[in-house]
Motif scaffolding. Structure first.
Motif, PDB file in Angstrom:
ATOM      1  N   THR A  94       0.838  -1.212   0.000  1.00 56.05           N
ATOM      2  CA  THR A  94       0.000   0.000   0.000  1.00 56.05           C
ATOM      3  C   THR A  94       0.867   1.253   0.000  1.00 56.05           C
ATOM      4  O   THR A  94       0.590   2.217  -0.734  1.00 56.05           O
ATOM      5  CB  THR A  94      -0.925  -0.014   1.230  1.00 56.05           C
ATOM      6  N   VAL A 140      -5.916  -1.002  -3.364  1.00 60.43           N
ATOM      7  CA  VAL A 140      -4.641  -1.522  -3.873  1.00 60.43           C
ATOM      8  C   VAL A 140      -4.720  -3.027  -4.108  1.00 60.43           C
ATOM      9  O   VAL A 140      -4.161  -3.546  -5.084  1.00 60.43           O
ATOM     10  CB  VAL A 140      -3.499  -1.198  -2.888  1.00 60.43           C
ATOM     11  N   VAL A 152      -1.485   1.485 -11.512  1.00 57.82           N
ATOM     12  CA  VAL A 152      -2.025   2.590 -10.714  1.00 57.82           C
ATOM     13  C   VAL A 152      -3.394   3.005 -11.237  1.00 57.82           C
ATOM     14  O   VAL A 152      -4.315   3.293 -10.461  1.00 57.82           O
ATOM     15  CB  VAL A 152      -1.052   3.771 -10.688  1.00 57.82           C
ATOM     16  N   VAL A 156       2.645   1.685  -3.615  1.00 58.45           N
ATOM     17  CA  VAL A 156       1.743   2.119  -4.688  1.00 58.45           C
ATOM     18  C   VAL A 156       1.390   3.595  -4.520  1.00 58.45           C
ATOM     19  O   VAL A 156       1.386   4.360  -5.494  1.00 58.45           O
ATOM     20  CB  VAL A 156       0.480   1.236  -4.713  1.00 58.45           C
ATOM     21  N   ASN A 157       1.110   4.015  -3.311  1.00 61.46           N
ATOM     22  CA  ASN A 157       0.823   5.435  -3.077  1.00 61.46           C
ATOM     23  C   ASN A 157       2.035   6.308  -3.399  1.00 61.46           C
ATOM     24  O   ASN A 157       1.910   7.356  -4.043  1.00 61.46           O
ATOM     25  CB  ASN A 157       0.398   5.643  -1.618  1.00 61.46           C
ATOM     26  N   ALA A 168       3.529  -0.143 -14.794  1.00 62.63           N
ATOM     27  CA  ALA A 168       3.274   0.508 -13.503  1.00 62.63           C
ATOM     28  C   ALA A 168       2.134   1.512 -13.619  1.00 62.63           C
ATOM     29  O   ALA A 168       1.277   1.609 -12.732  1.00 62.63           O
ATOM     30  CB  ALA A 168       4.545   1.194 -13.012  1.00 62.63           C
ATOM     31  N   LEU A 224       8.727  -1.253 -10.450  1.00 66.24           N
ATOM     32  CA  LEU A 224       7.866  -0.177 -10.949  1.00 66.24           C
ATOM     33  C   LEU A 224       8.670   0.864 -11.717  1.00 66.24           C
ATOM     34  O   LEU A 224       8.246   1.357 -12.779  1.00 66.24           O
ATOM     35  CB  LEU A 224       7.112   0.478  -9.789  1.00 66.24           C
ATOM     36  N   VAL A 241      -5.863   0.523  -9.959  1.00 64.79           N
ATOM     37  CA  VAL A 241      -6.087   0.724  -8.526  1.00 64.79           C
ATOM     38  C   VAL A 241      -6.991   1.928  -8.285  1.00 64.79           C
ATOM     39  O   VAL A 241      -7.915   1.886  -7.459  1.00 64.79           O
ATOM     40  CB  VAL A 241      -4.740   0.884  -7.798  1.00 64.79           C
ATOM     41  N   TYR A 292       4.536   5.679  -5.432  1.00 60.41           N
ATOM     42  CA  TYR A 292       4.780   5.719  -6.883  1.00 60.41           C
ATOM     43  C   TYR A 292       3.752   6.602  -7.585  1.00 60.41           C
ATOM     44  O   TYR A 292       4.100   7.399  -8.475  1.00 60.41           O
ATOM     45  CB  TYR A 292       4.735   4.307  -7.460  1.00 60.41           C
TER      46      TYR A 292
END
Length: 397
Positions: free
Chosen positions: A301, A326, A383, A304-305, A379, A372, A386, A307
């Motif tokens: 989590t 996510v 995102v 991903v945030n 990537a 990523l 997500v 990036y």
């Protein structure tokens, strides 16, 4: 012609010997309360007997001494497990005067595999062969080791023959054949499908290990071997190529400097499922999750945030993407192999080790961030996927 004997111990197996065995209790404890050791006397407990025997062969693979396991459901309903590892230790142990094989098969113990014999080991109880032997109406062990073939027979956990040395051989490995005690188990019929599914998991989790299953009731052989390991596992769980958010899948592994924990991860997002996370500790499914799952979810989590913000898919004013978003559509396998796993929960399938949480986070942060950064098109697609599942206020495509 056969003879009983005490062989000299080859130098190349010093790390795996009977001296590592620590005696705890005897077979009567197992026969009185089998549920304490294998979970139940139903189908689940019946199959657990097989898994305990197979776990020894998997440990030999992890130690670099075996690459094949053959399991047969015999015509009479028993089980035969053959591996090409080093073979169970056969030397006589003082002061008991018993062979190491007999101690392993008759005394409740943590066994050599939880001491210096193995760095990591499978199975939930750590009691292994003694439990299987105590709950079997008959069991035969055949060992190829120390230049000879060795055999011994048991009934309900009691030896009925001595460990006997036979002809010379250059082969190595262990064969254990047993018939579960019908007076203890509610059912004595093994499920080919249940065993095959578990052995396929083991082949996925232990790349390079071949596990075969044959059924003599009629014969129905199957062989599992997956050089791609967890990538192949994810591919099996994600069977619809058109639904994949990115390809290939993401996979990485890392072992700490002290070699006490190995982390392996494979993951891939899709558009057709709500997501599924399968976690394992020492090749055992941790259905209740635990520290390794928590470490994976936390790191994933965060990454991903992070990036999404670096790439401008989230602004500084946007709230973080939730963990639920996510993980939407994510198929992931998280496998850890630890020197000293600690389990909790009623079924002992929740991992407690705090070092698993910390090291999984470290590994995921390092390797997923690198992936990523080096696969920007994939990537970006991840995102976007997500964000489509984030609350309305956070969606930015």
């Amino acid at each position: 012609m056969t003879e009983s004997g005490n062989p000299s111990q080859p130098a190349n197996v010093n790390e795996y010997a009977g001296t590592h065995i620590q005696v705890l209790e005897d077979r009567e404890a197992v026969r009185r309360r089998p549920g304490m050791y294998i979970g139940s006397t139903g189908e689940r407990g019946l199959h657990h007997l097989v898994y305990e025997v197979v776990s020894y062969a998997v440990d030999e693979h992890l130690a670099g001494h075996a690459d094949a396991i053959g399991v047969t459901i015999t015509a009479d309903g028993g089980i035969r497990v053959v591996d090409n590892g080093r073979g169970l230790p056969v030397e006589v142990e003082e002061p008991t005067g018993k062979s190491a094989v007999e101690l392993e098969l008759t005394e409740l113990s943590f066994g050599s595999k939880n001491h210096t014999g193995y760095g990591v080991s499978g199975g939930l109880t750590g009691l292994g062969l003694c439990v299987v032997n105590a709950l079997s109406s008959r069991l035969t062990v055949e060992v190829h080791r120390a230049g000879h073939r060795w055999t011994q027979q048991y009934e309900k956990g009691i030896p009925v023959t001595p460990l006997t040395r036979h002809e010379e051989t250059s082969e190595h490995g262990t064969t254990i054949e047993f018939l579960p005690d019908a007076d203890i188990f509610e059912t004595s019929r093994f499920s080919f499908a249940t065993l095959s599914e578990r052995f396929q998991e083991l082949a996925f989790l232990n790349g390079g290990l071949a596990v075969s299953l044959t059924d003599e009731r009629p014969e129905r052989p199957v062989r599992h071997h997956h050089a791609d390991g967890l990538r192949a596992f994810v591919a099996r769980l994600n069977p619809y190529p058109a639904s994949l958010v990115h390809s290939p899948s993401i996979a990485f592994e890392s072992e700490n400097e002290s070699k006490t924990i190995l982390v392996q991860v494979a993951m891939q997002w899709n558009t057709w499922s709500p997501g599924e996370l399968h976690s394992f500790a020492n090749s055992t499914r941790t259905r209740e999750g635990g520290a390794h799952e928590e470490g994976f979810r936390t790191a994933l989590t965060h990454i991903v945030n992070e990036y999404a913000r670096r790439q401008g898919q989230l602004s500084a004013d946007d709230e973080d993407i939730t963990a639920g978003a996510v993980h939407e559509g994510l198929t992931a396998i998280v496998s850890v192999k630890l020197a000293h796993p600690v389990f909790e929960g009623p079924t002992r399938t929740r991992l407690r080790n705090p070092e698993a949480d910390a090291y999984v986070q470290e590994v995921v942060r390092e390797h997923l961030t690198d992936w990523l950064d080096n696969h920007q098109n994939e990537a970006t697609s991840i995102v976007r996927h997500v964000l489509l599942h984030a609350p309305t206020g956070r969606r930015r495509c």
